[in-house]
Design a protein around this motif. Structure first.
Motif, PDB file in Angstrom:
ATOM      1  N   LEU A  23       0.781  -1.133   0.050  1.00  0.00           N
ATOM      2  CA  LEU A  23      -0.007   0.035   0.067  1.00  0.00           C
ATOM      3  C   LEU A  23       1.005   1.141   0.071  1.00  0.00           C
ATOM      4  O   LEU A  23       0.761   1.932  -0.788  1.00  0.00           O
ATOM      5  CB  LEU A  23      -0.937   0.093   1.249  1.00  0.00           C
ATOM      6  N   ASN A  39      -1.280 -10.383   1.361  1.00  0.00           N
ATOM      7  CA  ASN A  39      -2.126  -9.162   1.283  1.00  0.00           C
ATOM      8  C   ASN A  39      -1.344  -7.904   1.485  1.00  0.00           C
ATOM      9  O   ASN A  39      -1.798  -7.140   2.084  1.00  0.00           O
ATOM     10  CB  ASN A  39      -3.143  -9.352   2.355  1.00  0.00           C
ATOM     11  N   HIS A  41      -1.351  -5.418  -0.488  1.00  0.00           N
ATOM     12  CA  HIS A  41      -1.913  -4.279  -0.615  1.00  0.00           C
ATOM     13  C   HIS A  41      -2.641  -3.458   0.381  1.00  0.00           C
ATOM     14  O   HIS A  41      -3.105  -2.502   0.324  1.00  0.00           O
ATOM     15  CB  HIS A  41      -2.773  -4.516  -1.958  1.00  0.00           C
ATOM     16  N   LYS A  42      -2.647  -4.105   1.515  1.00  0.00           N
ATOM     17  CA  LYS A  42      -3.071  -3.796   2.942  1.00  0.00           C
ATOM     18  C   LYS A  42      -1.982  -3.467   3.685  1.00  0.00           C
ATOM     19  O   LYS A  42      -2.445  -3.326   4.938  1.00  0.00           O
ATOM     20  CB  LYS A  42      -4.279  -4.553   3.280  1.00  0.00           C
ATOM     21  N   THR A  44       1.195  -1.119   5.108  1.00  0.00           N
ATOM     22  CA  THR A  44       1.909   0.182   5.043  1.00  0.00           C
ATOM     23  C   THR A  44       3.268  -0.059   5.810  1.00  0.00           C
ATOM     24  O   THR A  44       3.258  -0.459   6.949  1.00  0.00           O
ATOM     25  CB  THR A  44       1.258   1.494   5.667  1.00  0.00           C
ATOM     26  N   GLY A  62      -5.224  -5.323   7.266  1.00  0.00           N
ATOM     27  CA  GLY A  62      -4.474  -4.025   7.473  1.00  0.00           C
ATOM     28  C   GLY A  62      -3.437  -4.190   8.700  1.00  0.00           C
ATOM     29  O   GLY A  62      -3.619  -4.567   9.746  1.00  0.00           O
ATOM     30  N   PRO A 100      -7.088  -4.477  12.120  1.00  0.00           N
ATOM     31  CA  PRO A 100      -5.653  -3.904  11.999  1.00  0.00           C
ATOM     32  C   PRO A 100      -4.694  -4.113  13.160  1.00  0.00           C
ATOM     33  O   PRO A 100      -5.188  -4.171  14.135  1.00  0.00           O
ATOM     34  CB  PRO A 100      -5.769  -2.511  11.678  1.00  0.00           C
TER      35      PRO A 100
END
Length: 157
Positions: A23, A39, A41-42, A44, A62, A100
């Motif tokens: 991300l 995953n 793409h979630k 940071t 997340g 998250p």
């Protein structure tokens, strides 16, 4: 594909992969060989982060990793959990929940640590080797144990 490539080439390939799939990924991020990332793409990742060999990171719910974080070998960050309320099916087929994981700036996670879904670890904290973190902790905390408990407050300078 590049999980086990050693040396500077491996570090570079994993970094380029992260930058393109994550991300958001900062500068000076080191992902060592043998790290499993799911995953992305979630996920940071901040600046100056090191993730050492044999770590497992599941980002479905997340994950946010701040700046100046070190995650020692064989640690797990997992942002998913299983429910067990539907007794008509096996637990492994029950609904999964997503929540998250937040690791704030300047955190050191010792080897073999498990950080579970829904946890926030405050800035400038240390998690002792082998701890299982199943709840959130404020900044300047030294944590350890199963489940993790505050060992002591780290003095602020």
């Amino acid at each position: 594909m590049f999980r086990n490539t050693n040396g500077r080439i491996g570090l570079l390939l994993r970094y380029v992969f992260l930058k393109n799939c994550g991300l958001e990924v900062g500068d000076n991020v080191s992902v060592q060989p043998g790290v499993y990332l799911f995953n992305l793409h979630k996920v940071t990742i901040g600046n100056n982060v090191s993730i050492h060999p044999m770590c497992y990171i599941e980002g479905a719910g997340g994950i946010k990793i701040g700046d100046n974080v070190s995650i020692a070998h064989a640690s797990t960050l997992i942002s998913t959990n299983h429910t067990w309320t539907d007794t008509s099916i096996p637990i492994k087929y029950n609904q999964e929940t997503l929540s998250p994981v937040i690791i704030e700036d300047d955190v050191w996670i010792g080897c073999g640590v498990r950080v579970l879904s829904g946890v926030m670890i405050g800035k400038r904290s240390i998690v002792a080797a082998g701890a299982v973190v199943n709840k959130s902790f404020e900044h300047n905390s030294m944590l350890g144990g199963i489940p993790a408990k505050m060992i002591k407050k780290i003095n602020e300078n």
